[in-house]
Scaffold this motif. Structure first.
Motif, PDB file in Angstrom:
ATOM      1  N   ILE A 156      -5.404   4.590   6.071  1.00  0.00           N
ATOM      2  CA  ILE A 156      -5.631   3.471   5.156  1.00  0.00           C
ATOM      3  C   ILE A 156      -5.490   2.179   5.951  1.00  0.00           C
ATOM      4  O   ILE A 156      -4.403   1.847   6.425  1.00  0.00           O
ATOM      5  CB  ILE A 156      -4.617   3.490   4.003  1.00  0.00           C
ATOM      6  CG1 ILE A 156      -4.657   4.849   3.277  1.00  0.00           C
ATOM      7  CG2 ILE A 156      -4.900   2.357   3.030  1.00  0.00           C
ATOM      8  CD1 ILE A 156      -3.584   4.999   2.214  1.00  0.00           C
ATOM      9  N   GLN A 196       1.620   6.789  -6.773  1.00  0.00           N
ATOM     10  CA  GLN A 196       0.527   7.679  -7.164  1.00  0.00           C
ATOM     11  C   GLN A 196       0.784   9.129  -6.769  1.00  0.00           C
ATOM     12  O   GLN A 196      -0.056  10.002  -7.009  1.00  0.00           O
ATOM     13  CB  GLN A 196      -0.779   7.195  -6.524  1.00  0.00           C
ATOM     14  CG  GLN A 196      -1.246   5.840  -7.025  1.00  0.00           C
ATOM     15  CD  GLN A 196      -2.301   5.207  -6.131  1.00  0.00           C
ATOM     16  OE1 GLN A 196      -2.908   5.874  -5.293  1.00  0.00           O
ATOM     17  NE2 GLN A 196      -2.521   3.909  -6.305  1.00  0.00           N
ATOM     18  N   ASP A 207       2.277   1.854  -3.367  1.00  0.00           N
ATOM     19  CA  ASP A 207       1.289   2.413  -4.290  1.00  0.00           C
ATOM     20  C   ASP A 207       1.025   3.889  -4.013  1.00  0.00           C
ATOM     21  O   ASP A 207       0.869   4.689  -4.945  1.00  0.00           O
ATOM     22  CB  ASP A 207      -0.015   1.620  -4.211  1.00  0.00           C
ATOM     23  CG  ASP A 207       0.098   0.238  -4.828  1.00  0.00           C
ATOM     24  OD1 ASP A 207       1.050   0.016  -5.607  1.00  0.00           O
ATOM     25  OD2 ASP A 207      -0.758  -0.620  -4.531  1.00  0.00           O
ATOM     26  N   VAL A 208       0.945   4.268  -2.731  1.00  0.00           N
ATOM     27  CA  VAL A 208       0.729   5.671  -2.374  1.00  0.00           C
ATOM     28  C   VAL A 208       1.853   6.538  -2.942  1.00  0.00           C
ATOM     29  O   VAL A 208       1.616   7.637  -3.474  1.00  0.00           O
ATOM     30  CB  VAL A 208       0.635   5.836  -0.838  1.00  0.00           C
ATOM     31  CG1 VAL A 208       0.707   7.306  -0.442  1.00  0.00           C
ATOM     32  CG2 VAL A 208      -0.654   5.216  -0.320  1.00  0.00           C
ATOM     33  N   ILE A 268       3.932  10.078   5.057  1.00  0.00           N
ATOM     34  CA  ILE A 268       3.322   8.775   5.334  1.00  0.00           C
ATOM     35  C   ILE A 268       3.926   8.267   6.635  1.00  0.00           C
ATOM     36  O   ILE A 268       5.145   8.369   6.846  1.00  0.00           O
ATOM     37  CB  ILE A 268       3.603   7.773   4.194  1.00  0.00           C
ATOM     38  CG1 ILE A 268       3.121   8.333   2.853  1.00  0.00           C
ATOM     39  CG2 ILE A 268       2.954   6.426   4.478  1.00  0.00           C
ATOM     40  CD1 ILE A 268       3.663   7.565   1.651  1.00  0.00           C
ATOM     41  N   LYS A 312       0.745  10.656  -3.961  1.00  0.00           N
ATOM     42  CA  LYS A 312      -0.235  11.247  -3.044  1.00  0.00           C
ATOM     43  C   LYS A 312       0.398  12.202  -2.042  1.00  0.00           C
ATOM     44  O   LYS A 312      -0.299  13.022  -1.449  1.00  0.00           O
ATOM     45  CB  LYS A 312      -0.993  10.137  -2.312  1.00  0.00           C
ATOM     46  CG  LYS A 312      -1.975   9.383  -3.197  1.00  0.00           C
ATOM     47  CD  LYS A 312      -2.850   8.450  -2.374  1.00  0.00           C
ATOM     48  CE  LYS A 312      -3.910   7.783  -3.234  1.00  0.00           C
ATOM     49  NZ  LYS A 312      -4.810   6.907  -2.417  1.00  0.00           N
ATOM     50  N   ILE A 351       0.839  -1.201   0.000  1.00  0.00           N
ATOM     51  CA  ILE A 351       0.000   0.000   0.000  1.00  0.00           C
ATOM     52  C   ILE A 351       0.876   1.254   0.000  1.00  0.00           C
ATOM     53  O   ILE A 351       0.632   2.204  -0.764  1.00  0.00           O
ATOM     54  CB  ILE A 351      -0.950  -0.004   1.207  1.00  0.00           C
ATOM     55  CG1 ILE A 351      -2.029  -1.082   1.024  1.00  0.00           C
ATOM     56  CG2 ILE A 351      -1.615   1.368   1.373  1.00  0.00           C
ATOM     57  CD1 ILE A 351      -2.898  -1.297   2.255  1.00  0.00           C
ATOM     58  N   ILE A 352       1.900   1.275   0.865  1.00  0.00           N
ATOM     59  CA  ILE A 352       2.805   2.424   0.900  1.00  0.00           C
ATOM     60  C   ILE A 352       3.472   2.616  -0.452  1.00  0.00           C
ATOM     61  O   ILE A 352       3.593   3.745  -0.951  1.00  0.00           O
ATOM     62  CB  ILE A 352       3.853   2.246   2.012  1.00  0.00           C
ATOM     63  CG1 ILE A 352       3.187   2.337   3.388  1.00  0.00           C
ATOM     64  CG2 ILE A 352       4.966   3.287   1.888  1.00  0.00           C
ATOM     65  CD1 ILE A 352       4.107   1.999   4.543  1.00  0.00           C
ATOM     66  N   HIS A 403      -1.437  15.258   4.506  1.00  0.00           N
ATOM     67  CA  HIS A 403      -1.095  16.162   3.410  1.00  0.00           C
ATOM     68  C   HIS A 403      -0.753  17.544   3.945  1.00  0.00           C
ATOM     69  O   HIS A 403      -1.227  17.965   5.009  1.00  0.00           O
ATOM     70  CB  HIS A 403      -2.262  16.238   2.421  1.00  0.00           C
ATOM     71  CG  HIS A 403      -2.673  14.899   1.881  1.00  0.00           C
ATOM     72  ND1 HIS A 403      -2.027  14.285   0.841  1.00  0.00           N
ATOM     73  CD2 HIS A 403      -3.655  14.048   2.279  1.00  0.00           C
ATOM     74  CE1 HIS A 403      -2.600  13.108   0.591  1.00  0.00           C
ATOM     75  NE2 HIS A 403      -3.584  12.941   1.454  1.00  0.00           N
ATOM     76  N   VAL A 425      -1.637   8.905   6.323  1.00  0.00           N
ATOM     77  CA  VAL A 425      -1.171   9.802   5.267  1.00  0.00           C
ATOM     78  C   VAL A 425      -1.653  11.209   5.611  1.00  0.00           C
ATOM     79  O   VAL A 425      -2.852  11.440   5.772  1.00  0.00           O
ATOM     80  CB  VAL A 425      -1.699   9.381   3.887  1.00  0.00           C
ATOM     81  CG1 VAL A 425      -1.165  10.323   2.804  1.00  0.00           C
ATOM     82  CG2 VAL A 425      -1.308   7.937   3.568  1.00  0.00           C
TER      83      VAL A 425
END
Length: 371
Positions: free
Chosen positions: A290, A149, A145-146, A268, A151, A142-143, A282, A280
């Motif tokens: 997640i 992407q 993919d983040v 993250i 993010k 998952i990390i 921002h 996560v």
């Protein structure tokens, strides 16, 4: 649905607590038909539990290799025997369709054996999966993919702190209680045995490492040459990071340092692998959590191998890939000994030397009837 028949080589804690529960969950895809351990007391408890006949219990794995009804040989022996046992199996089964090997991590305990292990699939024409569960764990993927992407924007740096209280664990009913871990004959001791997981996760997320510089605090305990190792890493992507592995004490403050990844648009945070949530945050103040299922690596790796044997996937963690993880640990130890910066990965991208379903090396499945 066809089941793959499995021969287990080594029935210690790795089998009991890690692999066996995953085989149970995938009982529609795998069937354990034979067991081997040089200590008969370890296999005796499994005879009734698995319903395996006495003639399928071995103290020497080599006669087991000639059985036509076994598709998968799952190797769970002390680290110093990983290469020798796997090479012996691969040589015996060379180019036999419908056969494969699972080997626990790390694939070897020194540079020479690790490099030779990486060549086994190509040399003997047999698929081998390294059971590096961190590369199959949901949190790590998952990390990854983040980050892909974007993010949190472009990743700039990370810190990861891992603490293992080996002196305490060796007195409990845990992996640290085993004699070969308390008095290892392989390089790095628990730094190699446990730290290689974290390195695999780091390399899975951030990719190839260009170079590193490590420092360590020596200790006199047999289980590891250093109480703490801290290493600065520069990746070929431009990301930099710091990894610390403390194996002789506790981290008392909560939340744990864990893994913290900083990007141009946020960060993250994963406190520990069993916490079940990735944070996560921002830069604009928005947050998301997640969720993930902890400890799914063992299930996912067996599912990956099953699908690979039927031509549906490629093996995700091969000896070629695990060579880089083991080499990174050995490079860290070398950097400390020689007090210098060490180059790690020679290429930017990992390209496997064999894949399932390609023109160069097709492994088709056909059902057939440590010392």
């Amino acid at each position: 649905m066809d089941k793959l028949k499995v021969g287990i080589i080594g029935t210690g804690l790795a089998f009991e607590r890690l692999h066996y529960p995953a085989y149970q969950e995938l009982s529609d895809k795998y069937e354990i038909v034979a067991l081997c351990d040089p200590e008969p007391d370890k296999t005796r408890q499994w005879v009734d539990r698995l319903g395996i006949r006495g003639d399928s219990i071995y103290t020497d794995y080599r006669p087991m290799l000639w059985r036509n009804d076994i598709n998968i040989f799952d190797v769970m022996v002390p680290i110093e025997h990983n290469y020798r046992v796997t090479e012996d199996i691969a040589r015996t089964l060379a180019h036999q369709p419908g056969k494969a090997i699972i080997c626990e991590k790390p694939l070897a305990s020194n540079y020479e054996q690790a490099r030779a292990h990486a060549e086994l699939p190509r040399k003997y024409g047999i698929p081998i999966m390294i059971a590096e569960n961190y590369r199959y764990n949901e949190d790590i993927n998952i990390i990854r993919d983040v980050i892909r992407q974007k993010k949190v924007g472009d990743v700039v740096y990370f810190i990861q702190n891992k603490v293992v209280n080996f002196p305490h664990d060796m007195l409990k009913n845990k992996f640290a209680r085993t004699e070969w871990r308390q008095h290892p004959v392989f390089h790095g001791g628990v730094i190699m045995d446990t730290g290689v997981h974290d390195v695999a996760g780091i390399r899975h997320i951030f990719g190839a490492i260009d170079r590193l510089q490590a420092f360590g605090v020596p200790q006199n305990d047999d289980f590891a040459p250093y109480a703490i190792v801290t290493v600065n890493m520069q990746f070929k992507s431009g990301t930099i990071g710091q990894f610390s592995f403390y194996c002789s004490g506790k981290e008392m403050q909560r939340p744990l340092i864990g893994m913290r990844i900083f990007g141009t648009g946020g960060m993250i945070y994963l406190e520990e692998r069993d916490c079940g949530v990735i944070n996560v945050v921002h830069d604009d103040g928005n947050r998301e959590q997640i969720p993930y299922r902890p400890q799914r690596g063992y299930y996912n790796e067996l599912l990956n191998l099953y699908n690979a044997m039927f031509g549906k996937e490629t093996i995700a963690v091969t000896p070629e890939m695990e060579f880089g993880d083991a080499k990174t640990i050995l490079d860290m130890l070398r950097s400390i000994r020689e007090n210098k910066i060490v180059s790690v990965d020679l290429t930017e991208n990992y390209i496997p030397t064999y894949q399932y379903g390609n023109a160069t090396a097709q492994f088709e499945f056909h059902q057939t009837g440590w010392h």
